[in-house]
Design an enzyme around this catalytic site. Structure first.
Site, PDB file in Angstrom:
ATOM      1  N   GLU A  28     -14.991 -96.634  72.670  1.00 41.10           N
ATOM      2  CA  GLU A  28     -15.301 -96.497  74.098  1.00 41.10           C
ATOM      3  C   GLU A  28     -16.185 -97.650  74.577  1.00 41.10           C
ATOM      4  O   GLU A  28     -16.732 -98.414  73.776  1.00 41.10           O
ATOM      5  CB  GLU A  28     -15.997 -95.165  74.363  1.00 41.10           C
ATOM      6  CG  GLU A  28     -17.370 -95.051  73.729  1.00 41.10           C
ATOM      7  CD  GLU A  28     -18.223 -93.983  74.387  1.00 41.10           C
ATOM      8  OE1 GLU A  28     -18.801 -94.291  75.443  1.00 41.10           O
ATOM      9  OE2 GLU A  28     -18.327 -92.881  73.843  1.00 41.10           O
ATOM     10  N   LYS A 163     -23.302 -84.046  72.010  1.00 41.23           N
ATOM     11  CA  LYS A 163     -24.662 -84.532  72.270  1.00 41.23           C
ATOM     12  C   LYS A 163     -25.624 -83.337  72.323  1.00 41.23           C
ATOM     13  O   LYS A 163     -25.345 -82.324  72.944  1.00 41.23           O
ATOM     14  CB  LYS A 163     -24.704 -85.319  73.574  1.00 41.23           C
ATOM     15  CG  LYS A 163     -23.861 -86.594  73.543  1.00 41.23           C
ATOM     16  CD  LYS A 163     -23.982 -87.364  74.838  1.00 41.23           C
ATOM     17  CE  LYS A 163     -23.185 -88.664  74.769  1.00 41.23           C
ATOM     18  NZ  LYS A 163     -21.731 -88.454  74.905  1.00 41.23           N
TER      19      LYS A 163
END
Length: 307
Positions: A28, A163
């Site tokens: 990414e 996360k």
């Protein structure tokens, strides 16, 4: 009428590897523009590509450059995104057609990277951590588009779990509802980004890249859509104390709520605030877990090409 061939730009090295059934790992670009300051962001991105190569695969860092869905951006383009930083649009699924039509740049999130990787024919993507259900989502409905993409797009995602600023329990419930398996690499517990501890069990444990590749091949042969999440714990020497990092996260969330920060600005703000609260320790952990994930991603991609 717009033609996909005019929009999708694949680096010749990446295209050659795909055509020859050699391993490719998608990467990414949000981590470049929104993950850390310049020039550390560029140095990290280039090191990530180097690690992929050292482990037998071709790196394909993905971004939207001048409205083009670019698979395998150049070092100059990585530097361009690094210098522009937060001025680059953080691009998820909803942003892709707008950026294409306006011929603008975009740093791709997990969701957008998966979409573009799939268009290019890349089957493995390595990142830091996936998005998920935010804390308090039962009232805010703040749920990352990453989760919906994981249920729809046939690209495996290697990550250090979700996360840890998120509600990990609700994130696992959402993935279960969508039928997305969460595989723990050499672990029975879902990693929580900065730490290997979360208190939540993965769906399956697998101990080798070959075992994971076989599961991915079986899913492909069965023509089952959607991703697999391969949760890879941060190396123990870089893991942060569970209580310490959670205290920092809680303090950062309280601050974000006071400032009224919401939506796509939440994650970058929290990660930056946590970095400051931990005096940079969280950023070091973040970088090391990404390095660890891309290494595993390259190994899985290599095994998948042999099947």
């Amino acid at each position: 009428m717009m033609n996909l061939k005019d929009i999708l730009v694949i680096n010749p090295e990446v295209q050659k590897a795909i055509d020859e059934n050699r391993p490719v790992v998608a990467l990414e670009s949000t981590i470049i523009s929104h993950g850390m300051p310049y020039p550390q962001n560029v140095e990290t991105a280039l090191t990530v590509e180097k690690i992929v190569r050292e482990n037998g695969a071709i790196p394909a860092t993905i971004a939207i450059i001048g409205g083009k869905l670019t698979v395998g951006i150049t070092h100059e383009e990585i530097d361009h995104l690094g210098k522009k930083g937060l001025n680059v649009t953080k691009a998820s699924r909803r942003d892709i057609p707008i950026l294409v039509s306006r011929k603008e740049d975009g740093a791709t999130t997990v969701a957008a990277t998966m979409i573009i990787a799939s268009l290019a024919g890349i089957k493995v993507f390595a990142t830091g951590g996936i998005g998920g259900v935010h804390r308090g989502a039962e009232t805010t409905m703040d749920i990352s588009a990453d989760l919906e993409e994981l249920s729809n797009t046939d690209v495996a995602v290697v990550c250090a779990g979700a996360k840890s600023i998120l509600d990990l329990g609700l994130t696992m419930e959402y993935l279960e509802t969508k039928g997305v398996p969460v595989i723990g690499y050499q672990t029975d517990e879902l990693p929580a980004f900065y730490t290997s501890e979360s208190g939540f069990k993965v769906n399956y444990r697998m101990d080798t890249p070959y075992e994971i590749a076989r599961a991915l091949k079986a899913k492909e042969d069965l023509n089952m859509k959607g991703s697999m999440v391969i949760a890879n714990p941060i190396p123990i020497e870089y893991a942060m104390d569970y209580s310490y990092i959670n205290n920092a996260i809680n303090d950062a969330i309280v601050e974000a709520e006071k400032l009224g920060i919401k939506g796509k600005e939440t994650t970058p703000y929290l990660l930056d605030k946590i970095q400051k609260l931990t005096e940079g320790k969280s950023l070091t952990a973040n970088i090391q877990l990404v390095y660890n994930n891309v290494k595993l991603g390259a190994q899985i991609a290599s095994e998948l090409c042999k099947l």
